[in-house]
Design a protein around this motif. Structure first.
Motif, PDB file in Angstrom:
ATOM      1  N   SER A 100       0.868  -1.174   0.000  1.00  0.00           N
ATOM      2  CA  SER A 100       0.000   0.000   0.000  1.00  0.00           C
ATOM      3  C   SER A 100       0.905   1.224   0.000  1.00  0.00           C
ATOM      4  O   SER A 100       2.062   1.165   0.427  1.00  0.00           O
TER       5      SER A 100
ATOM      6  N   ASP B 191       1.038   5.531   0.713  1.00  0.00           N
ATOM      7  CA  ASP B 191       0.427   6.761   1.225  1.00  0.00           C
ATOM      8  C   ASP B 191       1.334   7.936   0.923  1.00  0.00           C
ATOM      9  O   ASP B 191       2.544   7.881   1.173  1.00  0.00           O
ATOM     10  N   TYR B 192       0.734   8.979   0.369  1.00  0.00           N
ATOM     11  CA  TYR B 192       1.471  10.213   0.058  1.00  0.00           C
ATOM     12  C   TYR B 192       0.965  11.315   0.981  1.00  0.00           C
ATOM     13  O   TYR B 192      -0.247  11.517   1.127  1.00  0.00           O
TER      14      TYR B 192
ATOM     15  N   LEU C 125      -1.124  17.592  -0.669  1.00  0.00           N
ATOM     16  CA  LEU C 125      -2.389  16.885  -0.593  1.00  0.00           C
ATOM     17  C   LEU C 125      -2.080  15.495  -0.077  1.00  0.00           C
ATOM     18  O   LEU C 125      -0.933  15.156   0.195  1.00  0.00           O
ATOM     19  N   THR C 126      -3.105  14.663   0.123  1.00  0.00           N
ATOM     20  CA  THR C 126      -2.893  13.291   0.570  1.00  0.00           C
ATOM     21  C   THR C 126      -3.487  12.337  -0.447  1.00  0.00           C
ATOM     22  O   THR C 126      -4.467  12.666  -1.126  1.00  0.00           O
ATOM     23  N   ALA C 127      -2.897  11.158  -0.571  1.00  0.00           N
ATOM     24  CA  ALA C 127      -3.398  10.144  -1.504  1.00  0.00           C
ATOM     25  C   ALA C 127      -3.079   8.771  -0.931  1.00  0.00           C
ATOM     26  O   ALA C 127      -2.083   8.598  -0.216  1.00  0.00           O
ATOM     27  N   HIS C 128      -3.921   7.801  -1.244  1.00  0.00           N
ATOM     28  CA  HIS C 128      -3.741   6.448  -0.712  1.00  0.00           C
ATOM     29  C   HIS C 128      -3.979   5.423  -1.808  1.00  0.00           C
ATOM     30  O   HIS C 128      -4.964   5.501  -2.545  1.00  0.00           O
ATOM     31  N   LEU C 129      -3.064   4.469  -1.925  1.00  0.00           N
ATOM     32  CA  LEU C 129      -3.234   3.317  -2.800  1.00  0.00           C
ATOM     33  C   LEU C 129      -3.402   2.094  -1.903  1.00  0.00           C
ATOM     34  O   LEU C 129      -2.517   1.791  -1.102  1.00  0.00           O
TER      35      LEU C 129
ATOM     36  N   LEU D  35       1.765   5.208 -10.760  1.00  0.00           N
ATOM     37  CA  LEU D  35       0.628   5.525  -9.903  1.00  0.00           C
ATOM     38  C   LEU D  35       0.978   6.655  -8.945  1.00  0.00           C
ATOM     39  O   LEU D  35       0.152   7.500  -8.613  1.00  0.00           O
ATOM     40  N   ASN D  36       2.206   6.643  -8.483  1.00  0.00           N
ATOM     41  CA  ASN D  36       2.712   7.696  -7.605  1.00  0.00           C
ATOM     42  C   ASN D  36       4.224   7.692  -7.703  1.00  0.00           C
ATOM     43  O   ASN D  36       4.818   6.709  -8.141  1.00  0.00           O
TER      44      ASN D  36
ATOM     45  N   GLU E 278       7.802  16.464   1.887  1.00  0.00           N
ATOM     46  CA  GLU E 278       6.720  15.582   1.441  1.00  0.00           C
ATOM     47  C   GLU E 278       7.168  14.128   1.612  1.00  0.00           C
ATOM     48  O   GLU E 278       8.344  13.804   1.414  1.00  0.00           O
TER      49      GLU E 278
ATOM     50  N   LEU F  74       6.439   9.849   0.928  1.00  0.00           N
ATOM     51  CA  LEU F  74       5.817   8.721   0.247  1.00  0.00           C
ATOM     52  C   LEU F  74       6.113   7.493   1.098  1.00  0.00           C
ATOM     53  O   LEU F  74       7.267   7.105   1.258  1.00  0.00           O
TER      54      LEU F  74
END
Length: 224
Positions: free
Chosen positions: A9, A11-12, A16-20, A47-48, A76, A78
């Motif tokens: 999984s 997480d960024y 902003l925030t993003a989750h795979l 994807l990121n 930032e 990852l």
């Protein structure tokens, strides 16, 4: 280059925030410390990702999994949580000879380098194919105010081209003899997403008419 295939999984955390969610993915770590996460689709687009300069820290969880924390210069993060590693290998690719441009891009570079004034009155050429550690910049010049400008030329301007120019600018701006270095992204066609990204990063965009540049009658090049 390090290639890791793992159930993970991602997480960024940054502007902003993003989750795979957990799924099998390919994680690439390149020699410049950039990290990108890929699925088995989307062609070449990750994807990121995290662009250099950045640092990578590896930790092991209590249940034997791995957690990678990638942090860039602005803080930032990852965070890649690996539940199961299916493959992990490293390969030395050596120095890449660089992209050999097609005839159109090469000719555009030649024309613009020969007549820098078409980019603006008082512009001058420093060098074509200016070398950097990650490849040559198409054109390095100076504007009328004496500021250094890196010009990246493409037939079709897409996000990858903006990312490439961004990496060049990061390196060039470390050289006190050149900094501050501005960016100019020039192409026959510039995709809206690429233009938006370039504008956000302070990079100027110029659309080129190749046929007009080749067929000038008044001995002047025109940019549209």
């Amino acid at each position: 280059m390090r290639l890791v295939i793992a159930r993970c999984s991602v997480d960024y955390a940054g502007r902003l925030t993003a989750h795979l969610p957990m799924a099998p993915r390919l994680v690439l770590v390149k020699a410049d410390n950039s990290v990108s996460i890929h699925a088995d689709d989307r062609a070449y687009k990750p994807l990121n990702w995290m662009s250099p300069p950045c640092s990578l820290k590896e930790d092991e969880t209590e249940d034997g999994g791995r957690v990678w924390t990638v942090v860039n210069k602005t803080g930032e993060k990852l965070i890649i949580t690996m539940e199961e590693v299916l493959h992990d290998s490293s390969h030395e690719l050596g120095v890449d000879p660089g992209l050999i441009k097609d005839g159109v891009e090469a000719h555009l570079q030649e024309l613009l380098a020969d007549r820098m004034e078409t980019l603006g009155e008082g512009w001058t050429l420093i060098r074509r194919e200016f070398p950097t550690a990650i490849g040559p910049v198409d054109i390095l010049g100076r504007d009328a105010d004496g500021a250094t400008v890196a010009v990246e030329i493409k037939r079709r301007g897409e996000i990858d081209g903006v990312e490439q120019l961004t990496r060049y600018l990061e390196l060039l701006n470390r050289d006190p003899h050149l900094a501050p270095v501005q960016g100019l992204f020039a192409a026959q066609e510039i995709k809206p997403q690429a233009r938006t990204l370039a504008t956000d990063r302070g990079i100027r965009c110029v659309t080129l008419d190749y046929d007009a540049l080749r067929g000038i009658e008044d001995d002047k090049l025109r940019l549209f």
